[in-house]
Design a protein around this motif. Structure first.
Motif, mmCIF file in Angstrom:
data_model
loop_
_atom_site.group_PDB
_atom_site.id
_atom_site.type_symbol
_atom_site.label_atom_id
_atom_site.label_comp_id
_atom_site.label_asym_id
_atom_site.label_seq_id
_atom_site.Cartn_x
_atom_site.Cartn_y
_atom_site.Cartn_z
ATOM 1 N N SER A 1 5.343 -9.534 -8.710
ATOM 2 C CA SER A 1 5.051 -10.645 -8.308
ATOM 3 C C SER A 1 4.075 -9.965 -7.382
ATOM 4 O O SER A 1 3.781 -10.810 -6.529
ATOM 5 C CB SER A 1 5.918 -11.436 -7.841
ATOM 6 N N LEU A 2 4.697 -8.650 -7.426
ATOM 7 C CA LEU A 2 3.431 -7.694 -6.307
ATOM 8 C C LEU A 2 2.418 -7.940 -6.152
ATOM 9 O O LEU A 2 1.809 -7.112 -5.461
ATOM 10 C CB LEU A 2 4.495 -7.288 -5.759
ATOM 11 N N ARG A 3 2.562 -7.640 -8.152
ATOM 12 C CA ARG A 3 0.840 -6.897 -8.437
ATOM 13 C C ARG A 3 0.570 -5.531 -8.116
ATOM 14 O O ARG A 3 -0.250 -5.593 -8.080
ATOM 15 C CB ARG A 3 -0.012 -8.345 -8.150
ATOM 16 N N ILE A 4 1.744 -4.031 -8.445
ATOM 17 C CA ILE A 4 1.586 -3.806 -8.083
ATOM 18 C C ILE A 4 1.310 -2.703 -9.959
ATOM 19 O O ILE A 4 2.674 -3.000 -10.780
ATOM 20 C CB ILE A 4 2.822 -2.577 -7.405
ATOM 21 N N PRO A 5 0.082 -1.903 -9.766
ATOM 22 C CA PRO A 5 -0.249 -1.513 -10.649
ATOM 23 C C PRO A 5 1.373 -0.277 -11.285
ATOM 24 O O PRO A 5 1.419 0.247 -10.767
ATOM 25 C CB PRO A 5 -1.151 -0.957 -10.897
ATOM 26 N N VAL A 6 1.297 -0.425 -12.691
ATOM 27 C CA VAL A 6 2.029 0.953 -13.113
ATOM 28 C C VAL A 6 1.519 1.498 -14.781
ATOM 29 O O VAL A 6 1.117 0.992 -14.660
ATOM 30 C CB VAL A 6 3.598 0.431 -13.335
ATOM 31 N N PHE B 1 0.912 -1.087 -0.136
ATOM 32 C CA PHE B 1 0.252 0.287 -0.115
ATOM 33 C C PHE B 1 0.826 0.531 -0.001
ATOM 34 O O PHE B 1 0.504 2.238 -0.580
ATOM 35 C CB PHE B 1 -1.059 -0.195 1.091
ATOM 36 N N SER B 2 1.635 1.241 0.915
ATOM 37 C CA SER B 2 3.100 2.748 0.767
ATOM 38 C C SER B 2 3.595 2.526 -0.710
ATOM 39 O O SER B 2 3.729 3.391 -0.957
ATOM 40 C CB SER B 2 3.939 1.980 1.573
ATOM 41 N N TRP B 3 3.988 1.709 -0.852
ATOM 42 C CA TRP B 3 4.697 1.564 -2.337
ATOM 43 C C TRP B 3 3.366 2.273 -3.482
ATOM 44 O O TRP B 3 3.575 3.081 -4.310
ATOM 45 C CB TRP B 3 5.338 0.135 -3.132
ATOM 46 N N ARG B 4 2.234 1.662 -3.301
ATOM 47 C CA ARG B 4 1.736 2.240 -4.576
ATOM 48 C C ARG B 4 1.136 3.876 -3.977
ATOM 49 O O ARG B 4 1.170 4.631 -4.285
ATOM 50 C CB ARG B 4 0.006 1.396 -4.232
ATOM 51 N N LEU B 5 1.227 4.802 -3.068
ATOM 52 C CA LEU B 5 1.025 5.611 -1.847
ATOM 53 C C LEU B 5 2.027 6.902 -2.761
ATOM 54 O O LEU B 5 1.748 7.579 -3.145
ATOM 55 C CB LEU B 5 0.748 5.791 -0.744
ATOM 56 N N LEU B 6 3.697 6.351 -2.408
ATOM 57 C CA LEU B 6 4.818 6.642 -2.827
ATOM 58 C C LEU B 6 4.634 6.839 -4.363
ATOM 59 O O LEU B 6 4.650 8.098 -4.839
ATOM 60 C CB LEU B 6 5.652 5.868 -2.655
ATOM 61 N N TYR B 7 4.349 5.916 -5.330
ATOM 62 C CA TYR B 7 4.093 6.068 -6.870
ATOM 63 C C TYR B 7 3.096 7.288 -7.287
ATOM 64 O O TYR B 7 3.588 7.936 -8.098
ATOM 65 C CB TYR B 7 4.220 4.827 -7.532
ATOM 66 N N ALA B 8 1.840 6.735 -6.679
ATOM 67 C CA ALA B 8 0.587 7.876 -7.094
ATOM 68 C C ALA B 8 1.874 9.281 -6.872
ATOM 69 O O ALA B 8 1.224 10.303 -7.445
ATOM 70 C CB ALA B 8 -0.060 7.547 -6.121
ATOM 71 N N ARG B 9 1.478 9.752 -6.016
ATOM 72 C CA ARG B 9 2.615 11.035 -4.674
ATOM 73 C C ARG B 9 3.099 11.420 -5.996
ATOM 74 O O ARG B 9 3.473 12.870 -6.913
ATOM 75 C CB ARG B 9 2.838 11.252 -3.583
ATOM 76 N N LEU B 10 4.193 10.211 -6.513
ATOM 77 C CA LEU B 10 5.579 11.049 -7.515
ATOM 78 C C LEU B 10 4.811 11.076 -8.821
ATOM 79 O O LEU B 10 5.028 12.183 -9.842
ATOM 80 C CB LEU B 10 6.595 10.037 -7.606
ATOM 81 N N ILE B 11 3.979 10.835 -9.266
ATOM 82 C CA ILE B 11 3.140 11.045 -10.630
ATOM 83 C C ILE B 11 2.038 11.707 -10.329
ATOM 84 O O ILE B 11 2.244 13.238 -11.695
ATOM 85 C CB ILE B 11 1.855 9.689 -10.820
ATOM 86 N N PHE B 12 1.869 12.690 -9.176
ATOM 87 C CA PHE B 12 0.746 13.809 -9.696
ATOM 88 C C PHE B 12 1.801 15.022 -9.373
ATOM 89 O O PHE B 12 2.816 14.599 -8.792
ATOM 90 C CB PHE B 12 -0.145 13.548 -8.086
#
Length: 324
Positions: free
Chosen positions: A315-320, A253-264
């Motif tokens: 493998s962690l199924r994190i969307p990109v 969840f944290s990795w996905r939040l971090l990635y989302a914030r970098l995109i914004f």
């Protein structure tokens, strides 16, 4: 100003000092700075409470506000509200590891028992981003009609891009909200408005403090690195994140939040907001053009983000986002 401190705060200082571009005053053990403040009192009270908590827990570099002898937060000087901050005389020392130091800062800060109302963004990113995008779209279109200059022509030309990237980030964040792979380190914590390396600084200003998810600081540090050095920014961030995770491992969840914030594109919004305040169109034109010129490299780095951080997103199924 020495007399001002004596009369209103009962503080007797010995000499003037300078810290960065600020003039301050010194007694035997502390520095005092008289700084303008345009935020409302409830915001200052919440930030002050965070500052007091940190100061009471051995963060001696916190500059926190004082109330006057009359119990007032603000003093009017030439029709401008000012506050007085107090901090221990800074020491020129840095922690051995930036990442572990920030992790320990967050670890302590999660024990703060009261979530603020005015300065908390915890769990609210999606709504705040939607509101920000809507408000900026309207404001920039109104301003462009009023100020017909090169700066606003550049803004209007880049507005479709800004809207498109923002909507992608918001959509990614919305999908992230259904992620259930989180843990204790996803609790709210004391954070910073725009983190660069604040915890390493000789003085931490109370008015930079907010309450949010810890990945806010991680994302803003990485953003700063990518914008400062597009070639080495990810490498510079890698060790920082590894050291941070030695104390506070990141959940999916944290990795996905971090990635989302970098995109914004917060850095672009910040540039636009500066223009609303300062109206220096020539200076802001150059700054905005520079930021837009960097976006290609910034997005290229984001496309390599998980690989560089050694996160097996597949493998962690994190969307990109594949358009990056």
């Amino acid at each position: 100003m020495k007399e001002f401190l004596k009369m209103n705060y009962g503080i007797q200082v010995k000499n003037k000092v300078r810290y960065r571009q600020l003039e301050g005053f010194q007694d035997d053990e502390h520095l005092y700075f008289i700084i303008p403040s345009l935020n409302k009192e409830t915001i200052h009270m919440e930030q002050a409470a965070l500052g007091y908590f940190l100061a009471e827990n051995s963060y001696d570099q916190i500059a926190y506000p004082l109330t006057s002898l009359n119990g007032e937060w603000f003093q009017m000087i030439e029709n401008t509200p000012y506050i007085v901050t107090k901090v221990e005389t800074p020491l020129d020392s840095k922690p051995s590891s930036h990442g572990t130091y920030l992790a320990n800062f967050h670890q302590l800060s999660t024990t703060y028992q009261y979530e603020p109302q005015e300065i908390s963004s915890y769990g609210q990113w999606k709504d705040l981003w939607i509101s920000k995008l809507t408000a900026f779209e309207q404001k920039t279109q109104e301003e462009a009609a009023e100020y017909r200059n090169d700066y606003y022509r550049l803004v209007m030309d880049s507005l479709p891009y800004l809207v498109g990237v923002s909507e992608n980030a918001i959509q990614y964040l919305q999908e992230t909200e259904s992620e259930r792979r989180y843990h204790l380190h996803d609790q709210g914590t004391i954070a910073f408005r725009r983190y660069q390396n604040n915890v390493e600084q000789p003085i931490i200003w109370f008015h930079d403090l907010v309450y949010d998810h810890p990945t806010r600081d991680l994302a803003e540090f990485i953003r700063y690195q990518l914008l400062s050095d597009s070639k080495n920014g990810l490498n510079n961030s890698k060790q920082f994140i590894q050291d941070y995770q030695s104390i506070r491992p990141l959940s999916v969840f944290s990795w996905r939040l971090l990635y989302a914030r970098l995109i914004f594109p917060i850095h672009i919004f910040d540039c636009l907001e500066d223009t609303f305040i300062h109206r220096d169109f020539e200076k802001q034109y150059k700054q905005l053009q520079s930021i837009l010129d960097q976006q290609h490299d910034y997005e290229l780095n984001l496309s390599k983000f998980f690989e560089m951080m050694e996160v097996d997103y597949q493998s962690l199924r994190i969307p990109v986002l594949h358009w990056l």
